[in-house]
Motif scaffolding. Structure first.
Motif, mmCIF file in Angstrom:
data_model
loop_
_atom_site.group_PDB
_atom_site.id
_atom_site.type_symbol
_atom_site.label_atom_id
_atom_site.label_comp_id
_atom_site.label_asym_id
_atom_site.label_seq_id
_atom_site.Cartn_x
_atom_site.Cartn_y
_atom_site.Cartn_z
ATOM 1 N N SER A 127 111.314 55.752 161.724
ATOM 2 C CA SER A 127 111.041 56.231 162.796
ATOM 3 C C SER A 127 109.604 55.893 163.094
ATOM 4 C CB SER A 127 111.168 57.642 163.219
ATOM 5 O OG SER A 127 112.623 57.901 162.879
ATOM 6 N N TYR A 128 108.726 56.007 162.284
ATOM 7 C CA TYR A 128 107.181 55.771 162.196
ATOM 8 C C TYR A 128 107.036 54.276 162.769
ATOM 9 C CZ TYR A 128 105.300 60.059 160.672
ATOM 10 O OH TYR A 128 104.705 61.408 160.704
ATOM 11 N N THR A 130 109.166 52.308 164.421
ATOM 12 C CA THR A 130 109.563 52.133 165.748
ATOM 13 C C THR A 130 108.577 52.618 166.767
ATOM 14 O OG1 THR A 130 112.008 52.393 165.042
ATOM 15 C CG2 THR A 130 111.382 52.996 167.322
ATOM 16 N N ALA A 131 107.869 53.713 166.177
ATOM 17 C CA ALA A 131 106.937 54.554 167.429
ATOM 18 C C ALA A 131 105.570 53.566 167.328
ATOM 19 C CB ALA A 131 106.465 56.039 166.826
ATOM 20 N N LEU A 384 105.401 58.526 174.140
ATOM 21 C CA LEU A 384 106.160 58.453 172.923
ATOM 22 C C LEU A 384 107.292 59.728 173.123
ATOM 23 C CD1 LEU A 384 103.920 57.187 169.847
ATOM 24 C CD2 LEU A 384 105.629 55.941 171.253
ATOM 25 N N ALA A 388 111.142 59.572 173.343
ATOM 26 C CA ALA A 388 111.899 60.359 172.461
ATOM 27 C C ALA A 388 113.002 61.353 172.785
ATOM 28 C CB ALA A 388 111.011 61.267 171.404
ATOM 29 N N SER A 395 115.451 61.185 164.528
ATOM 30 C CA SER A 395 114.384 60.513 164.981
ATOM 31 C C SER A 395 113.616 61.132 166.014
ATOM 32 C CB SER A 395 115.048 58.930 165.257
ATOM 33 O OG SER A 395 115.492 58.298 164.141
ATOM 34 N N GLN A 396 114.230 61.657 166.937
ATOM 35 C CA GLN A 396 113.494 62.284 167.943
ATOM 36 C C GLN A 396 112.390 63.124 167.246
ATOM 37 O OE1 GLN A 396 114.428 65.902 171.013
ATOM 38 N NE2 GLN A 396 115.420 63.689 171.555
ATOM 39 N N ILE A 399 109.455 60.820 165.740
ATOM 40 C CA ILE A 399 108.741 60.040 166.799
ATOM 41 C C ILE A 399 107.745 61.251 167.361
ATOM 42 C CG2 ILE A 399 108.849 58.863 168.912
ATOM 43 C CD1 ILE A 399 111.198 57.387 168.025
ATOM 44 N N TYR A 402 105.053 61.658 165.254
ATOM 45 C CA TYR A 402 103.985 60.601 165.473
ATOM 46 C C TYR A 402 103.214 60.736 166.695
ATOM 47 C CZ TYR A 402 102.469 55.903 165.200
ATOM 48 O OH TYR A 402 101.863 54.572 165.031
#
Length: 522
Positions: A127-128, A130-131, A384, A388, A395-396, A399, A402
């Motif tokens: 997830s990190y 992706t963000a 972000l 999300a 994952s929401q 993110i 993040y």
């Protein structure tokens, strides 16, 4: 019974320390956040300085993140990763070293509750990353190009970037003065990527405003002839003779035929050497050169390089005398002569100018800038969080964590300036939430304690600085999260003994005597 007992399997040497599992991962996160707390208060225009005193007695005063991280004697293996990314940020773009350390530590701090609740680290890492990709794309979309401007407009824009960098430095009070100097120096070397083409000479004494830029070369070296102190030394468009290769001594007749063992032949060798020297000096005079530069003694002549410059001048700077060559047509270089009171101040000023030079070079090469003052961080955080909402599953949450971590930059700017961070961040969230996007350039106003349009106030930074900082911080956080075991091998006593023995051995060097030259026979 004995046959049914399982034999003991020994994999690691006795005394090896192993730590693994969730506790080890949390320990690594705590170590990284502890390191970040050291440099946290140095961020921004109101950041504090750190005084570092080492075992050798040398004192360093700095608020540069990379300098502080290098001087800290960090022994924790995971925390050393933050030192590495600070060095990487400094060598790549020159600025944003404190930012990259804070972001990496904050990403780990936000990940810590999920690790303690049993979330697998790979889910966080996925997830990190992706963000991170989303954040970098957003930075690129918000960046403004300064390409296609005239030289004067480009100088003004580059000066704004340099002032943003110098704003948080010890010489921030004279940021306009030094920003103009840095921009002129970078433009003077043109497209040359070599940083050593911009020299910085430090001369204690005077004040900051006594510093000056030389469009050429300046070095400390006085003339060496009788009465040189009284004679004026300023030439317009002089020819310059550079002598830089040592002479292989030969006479008009072959010296090889002369036996050095025969004392009666010694004067012949001396005469032959002086004849060569006089011949070379005659050629120097015939060249029309007014200035002769020689790396070696004037007698050790061989190959000459003839050049010219617009102005040559010897100038007294403090207690030093400088030879200044300005307007060199064939060589593009610049020299900044830096003045100041204490040695520590001049050293920190040099580090500050290095950061500003790197920023201007990057801005000149990449030609895109973004709003500073935490504006770009708040806008990425908002983007972000909005993205999300369209993601299902855990994952929401990752993110969102993040995105929350990115708010550390404006929050720390407020804390370091003594403002109410909660109040300022609420105003920034409200401003950036406008659907029209008009709040995107708004960041922390250091002067009033509120919010302001950072772009309109010329608080700019090159987009490459923010992109590199986000990317490096994310990779560092993912690297720490991917480690689930630390193995510390014991030091071998025999290895220590061998090292001590090797340290006691010395290598003698042959003593070389100096050579003298006799006087020419009259």
């Amino acid at each position: 019974m004995a046959s049914m007992m399982q034999p003991q399997i020994i994999l690691l040497k006795e005394g090896t320390d192993t730590s693994q599992g969730k506790a080890q991962l949390v320990s690594n996160i705590n170590a990284c956040t502890a390191v970040a707390d050291v440099v946290r208060t140095t961020l921004g225009p109101r950041g504090m300085d750190k005084l570092i005193h080492d075992a050798n007695g040398s004192v360093t005063i700095s608020n540069d993140g990379a300098t502080i991280m290098k001087l800290l004697d960090i022994v924790h293996p995971a925390a050393k990763i933050l030192v590495d990314i600070a060095k990487s940020q400094d060598s790549e773009v020159g600025d944003g070293t404190t930012t990259v350390v804070l972001l990496a530590a904050e990403f780990l701090r936000e990940a810590k509750p999920f690790i303690e609740d049993g979330v697998h680290p790979q889910n966080l890492i996925r997830s990190y990353r992706t963000a991170c990709n989303l954040a970098i794309d957003k930075v690129k979309s918000l960046a403004t190009s300064i390409e296609g401007k005239s030289l004067e407009e480009k100088k003004s824009l580059l000066s704004k970037c340099a002032q943003t960098t110098l704003n948080s430095k010890l010489i921030g009070g004279e940021k306009e003065f030094f920003a103009t100097m840095v921009v002129n120096a970078v433009i003077a070397i043109g497209t040359d990527d070599r940083l050593n083409m911009i020299g910085i000479k430090k001369v204690p004494g005077g004040n900051m405003r006594d510093s000056f830029l030389v469009d050429g070369v300046a070095f400390k070296k006085t003339f060496s002839y009788a009465g040189f102190e009284q004679q004026p030394k300023k030439f317009l468009n002089p020819k310059i003779l550079l002598l830089n290769i040592e002479l292989e001594l030969k006479s008009e007749k072959e010296n090889a035929e002369i036996r050095l063992s025969d004392p009666s032949q010694y004067q012949s060798i001396v005469d032959a050497e002086w004849n060569i020297i006089y011949e070379k000096l005659d050629k120097c005079v015939q060249s029309g050169a007014k200035v002769v530069l020689s790396r070696l003694a004037i007698g050790d002549l061989a190959t000459q390089v003839l050049g010219t410059c617009e102005v040559f001048e010897e100038k007294q700077v403090g207690n030093e005398r400088f030879n200044i060559f300005s307007g060199c047509p064939s060589g593009r270089t610049a020299t900044i002569v830096l003045r100041g009171g204490a040695d520590q101040f001049i050293e920190e000023a040099e580090r500050s100018l290095h950061d500003a030079i790197m920023i201007v070079r990057r801005a000149l090469k990449n030609s895109t800038v973004v709003a500073g003052g935490g504006a770009i961080d708040m806008e990425i955080s908002r983007y972000l969080r909005q993205h999300a909402r369209s993601i299902l599953g855990k994952s929401q949450l990752f993110i969102n964590s993040y995105a929350k971590a990115l708010e550390i930059i404006p929050r720390q700017l407020c804390d370091n300036a003594g403002f109410d961070a909660t109040d300022v961040l609420n105003k920034l969230r409200q401003k950036h939430a406008h659907a029209s996007g008009e709040g995107a350039p708004y960041g922390v106003d250091i002067n009033t304690g509120g919010i302001a349009d950072s772009f309109a106030n010329f608080v700019w930074e090159p987009a490459v600085v923010k992109i590199n900082a986000i990317n490096a911080a994310t990779e560092a956080a993912c690297l720490v999260l991917s480690v689930d075991e630390t193995v510390k091998n014991p030091k071998s006593e025999s290895a220590q003994g061998d090292a001590a023995a090797m340290g006691g051995r010395g290598r003698g060097g042959a003593f070389r005597g100096g050579r003298g030259r006799g006087m020419r026979r009259r």
